[in-house]
Design a protein around this motif. Structure first.
Motif, short mmCIF file in Angstrom:
data_model
loop_
_atom_site.label_atom_id
_atom_site.label_comp_id
_atom_site.label_asym_id
_atom_site.label_seq_id
_atom_site.Cartn_x
_atom_site.Cartn_y
_atom_site.Cartn_z
N LEU A 61 -19.87 121.06 -3.20
CA LEU A 61 -19.23 120.19 -2.22
C LEU A 61 -18.17 120.98 -1.45
CD1 LEU A 61 -18.60 117.08 -4.53
CD2 LEU A 61 -20.59 117.52 -3.08
N PRO A 62 -18.28 121.08 -0.12
CA PRO A 62 -17.26 121.79 0.68
C PRO A 62 -15.98 120.99 0.88
CG PRO A 62 -19.41 121.69 1.81
CD PRO A 62 -19.43 120.70 0.69
N LEU A 63 -15.77 119.97 0.10
CA LEU A 63 -14.75 118.95 0.32
C LEU A 63 -13.33 119.44 0.55
CD1 LEU A 63 -15.82 116.14 -2.16
CD2 LEU A 63 -15.42 115.88 0.29
N VAL A 64 -12.96 120.57 -0.06
CA VAL A 64 -11.57 121.04 0.09
C VAL A 64 -11.57 122.45 0.69
CG1 VAL A 64 -9.32 121.09 -1.07
CG2 VAL A 64 -11.13 119.72 -2.04
N GLY A 99 -20.75 132.37 7.51
CA GLY A 99 -21.50 133.33 6.71
C GLY A 99 -21.67 132.87 5.27
N ALA A 100 -20.62 132.29 4.72
CA ALA A 100 -20.68 131.78 3.35
C ALA A 100 -21.69 130.63 3.25
CB ALA A 100 -19.30 131.33 2.88
N MET A 101 -21.67 129.75 4.26
CA MET A 101 -22.62 128.65 4.28
C MET A 101 -24.06 129.15 4.39
SD MET A 101 -21.23 125.62 3.98
CE MET A 101 -20.02 126.26 2.82
N GLU A 107 -26.29 123.83 7.11
CA GLU A 107 -26.52 123.92 8.57
C GLU A 107 -25.71 122.87 9.31
OE1 GLU A 107 -29.86 121.23 7.06
OE2 GLU A 107 -28.73 122.99 6.35
N ILE A 108 -25.51 121.70 8.69
CA ILE A 108 -24.69 120.67 9.31
C ILE A 108 -23.23 121.06 9.28
CG2 ILE A 108 -23.89 118.28 9.04
CD1 ILE A 108 -26.72 117.55 8.13
N VAL A 109 -22.79 121.61 8.16
CA VAL A 109 -21.40 122.07 8.03
C VAL A 109 -21.12 123.16 9.06
CG1 VAL A 109 -19.82 123.32 6.52
CG2 VAL A 109 -21.13 121.40 5.62
N SER A 110 -22.02 124.11 9.21
CA SER A 110 -21.82 125.21 10.16
C SER A 110 -21.74 124.68 11.59
CB SER A 110 -22.95 126.23 10.03
OG SER A 110 -22.93 126.85 8.76
N TRP A 111 -22.59 123.73 11.92
CA TRP A 111 -22.58 123.11 13.25
C TRP A 111 -21.25 122.42 13.51
CZ3 TRP A 111 -22.47 117.67 14.01
CH2 TRP A 111 -22.71 117.22 15.32
N ASN A 112 -20.65 121.87 12.47
CA ASN A 112 -19.43 121.09 12.59
C ASN A 112 -18.16 121.94 12.70
OD1 ASN A 112 -17.58 118.64 10.77
ND2 ASN A 112 -18.53 118.28 12.74
N VAL A 113 -18.29 123.25 12.51
CA VAL A 113 -17.12 124.15 12.57
C VAL A 113 -16.50 124.16 13.96
CG1 VAL A 113 -16.43 126.58 12.52
CG2 VAL A 113 -17.74 125.62 10.62
N ASP A 114 -17.34 124.22 14.98
CA ASP A 114 -16.91 124.37 16.37
C ASP A 114 -16.97 123.02 17.05
OD1 ASP A 114 -16.82 124.92 19.19
OD2 ASP A 114 -17.42 126.99 18.78
N LYS A 115 -15.84 122.57 17.59
CA LYS A 115 -15.76 121.22 18.16
C LYS A 115 -16.64 121.06 19.40
CE LYS A 115 -11.12 120.19 16.38
NZ LYS A 115 -11.51 120.66 15.08
N SER A 175 -13.55 105.72 21.96
CA SER A 175 -14.10 107.04 22.25
C SER A 175 -13.95 107.91 21.00
CB SER A 175 -13.36 107.70 23.42
OG SER A 175 -13.55 106.98 24.61
N LEU A 176 -15.00 108.65 20.71
CA LEU A 176 -15.00 109.53 19.55
C LEU A 176 -14.05 110.71 19.76
CD1 LEU A 176 -16.58 110.06 16.79
CD2 LEU A 176 -17.91 111.71 18.14
N MET A 177 -13.21 110.96 18.77
CA MET A 177 -12.36 112.14 18.79
C MET A 177 -13.03 113.28 18.03
SD MET A 177 -8.63 110.39 18.10
CE MET A 177 -7.72 111.92 18.31
N GLU A 178 -13.44 113.01 16.79
CA GLU A 178 -14.11 114.02 15.99
C GLU A 178 -15.03 113.35 14.98
OE1 GLU A 178 -11.89 117.24 14.30
OE2 GLU A 178 -10.32 117.10 15.80
N LEU A 179 -16.07 114.08 14.59
CA LEU A 179 -16.95 113.71 13.50
C LEU A 179 -16.72 114.74 12.41
CD1 LEU A 179 -19.25 112.05 12.25
CD2 LEU A 179 -20.86 113.48 13.51
N GLU A 180 -15.96 114.38 11.38
CA GLU A 180 -15.51 115.33 10.36
C GLU A 180 -16.51 115.37 9.21
OE1 GLU A 180 -12.96 117.29 10.48
OE2 GLU A 180 -11.38 116.43 11.73
N LEU A 181 -17.20 116.52 9.06
CA LEU A 181 -18.25 116.64 8.06
C LEU A 181 -18.03 117.80 7.09
CD1 LEU A 181 -21.32 116.11 10.44
CD2 LEU A 181 -20.05 114.38 9.14
N ILE A 182 -16.87 118.46 7.18
CA ILE A 182 -16.63 119.62 6.31
C ILE A 182 -15.67 119.26 5.19
CG2 ILE A 182 -15.93 122.05 6.19
CD1 ILE A 182 -16.63 122.28 9.17
#
Length: 316
Positions: free
Chosen positions: A62-65, A78-80, A95-103, A273-280
């Motif tokens: 879990l990348p939770l923290v 790279g770790a992902m 792949e979802i976590v990596s996509w979520n890195v950059d806003k 309006s959406l500000m962010e979708l936080e998935l990491i």
């Protein structure tokens, strides 16, 4: 011969890189909250920095923290990627976590019809970009933020004329004074509702709504994180907020997400309006709702029942 079926399950929670400032924040408390929520689960809970190679076998990672990924985004991605290549079972998926890195992922959501805050994406904020944004948005007050950031790092409300005249803003969660973003960035209109009403965060576990928290900044501030002494309370979200959050979750796929936090603010027309979708590594605000920890535990147990790993995994 050891019967693996009889062995205890093993869950790994990723934590900050000890070489980065985020390692000195309040993450141990957050980790303790997750440990407490998972106390009744049939699994041992381990933790290690996301920056270190994973040498052991785990049933679930879990990348939770994984705070501080924004300080070394390429290393984090790279770790992902390495976890995916090793067929580790990671939720949310690498792949979802990596996509979520950059806003700039917000562009993908907007193109799919999810309403986001109007945003000008730029490779580097210039005075010309500011002028263009003001013309497009029809207002003077703008929010400048890096495309890769967390904890309001280098996020400013800007009403001046020349970026060269910027004086440092308030200290961020890593005790650094905010300055204009360098490199890829976002320019958005300042949304007054962030200060009057606050920011709504809707929490989802395995694609299902769990609870919502309204975060109102302290007087004179615009930052809604607990780190900046914002006022947080659990409330029933307006139907329009639920609709927006569900459209963002559906864009990814409900059965591909173990956890998600959907942050939004009310727009001038009364909609959201959406500000962010936080998935990491979002704060899931488990301590604010007495039932949230149980729902989170149930979600993790559901993820552990999944066979295989990667983008083909589905959580039910």
């Amino acid at each position: 011969m050891i019967n693996k079926e009889s062995m205890s399950k093993r869950i790994l929670i990723l934590t900050p890189n000890p070489d980065h400032p985020s390692h000195h924040g309040r993450w141990p408390y957050v980790l303790d909250v997750y440990r407490e929520a998972l106390a009744g689960i049939d699994a041992e809970i381990f933790d290690q920095p996301w920056s270190e190679p994973i040498a052991e076998d785990y049933d679930l990672i879990l990348p939770l923290v994984a705070w501080g990924y924004h300080n070394a985004p390429n290393s984090f991605i790279g770790a992902m990627t390495a976890m995916a290549a090793a067929e580790r079972r990671v939720f949310n998926p690498p792949e979802i976590v990596s996509w979520n890195v950059d806003k700039r992922y917000l562009r993908d959501l907007a193109e799919a019809g999810v309403r986001i805050i109007p945003t000008l994406f730029t490779e580097g904020v210039t005075d010309e970009d500011v002028a263009r944004a003001r013309a497009d948005f029809g207002q003077i007050a703008l929010v400048l933020k890096p495309a890769i950031s967390a904890g309001a790092k280098n996020t400013l409300i800007w009403e001046g004329d020349r970026l060269a005249d910027v004086t440092e803003g308030a200290a961020d969660v890593e005790d650094r004074k905010a300055t204009p973003p360098i490199g890829p960035a976002m320019i958005q209109p300042f949304m007054p509702a962030i200060q009057s009403e606050g920011e709504w965060s809707l929490l989802y576990f395995v694609g299902q709504f769990s609870h919502a928290v309204l975060k109102t900044p302290k007087s004179g501030d615009f930052r809604s994180q607990p780190d900046y002494n914002a006022h947080l309370r659990v409330l029933t979200p307006p139907p329009e907020a639920l609709q927006l959050a569900q459209s963002a979750i559906d864009f990814i796929g409900r059965d591909r997400l173990l956890y998600a936090r959907v942050d939004m603010v009310r727009a001038a027309d009364g909609g959201f309006s959406l500000m962010e979708l936080e998935l990491i590594e979002p704060d899931l605000y488990l301590t604010y709702d007495p039932e949230a920890s149980m729902r989170f535990k149930d979600a993790v147990e559901a993820a552990m029942r999944v066979c295989g790993c990667g983008s083909s995994d589905h959580v039910h």
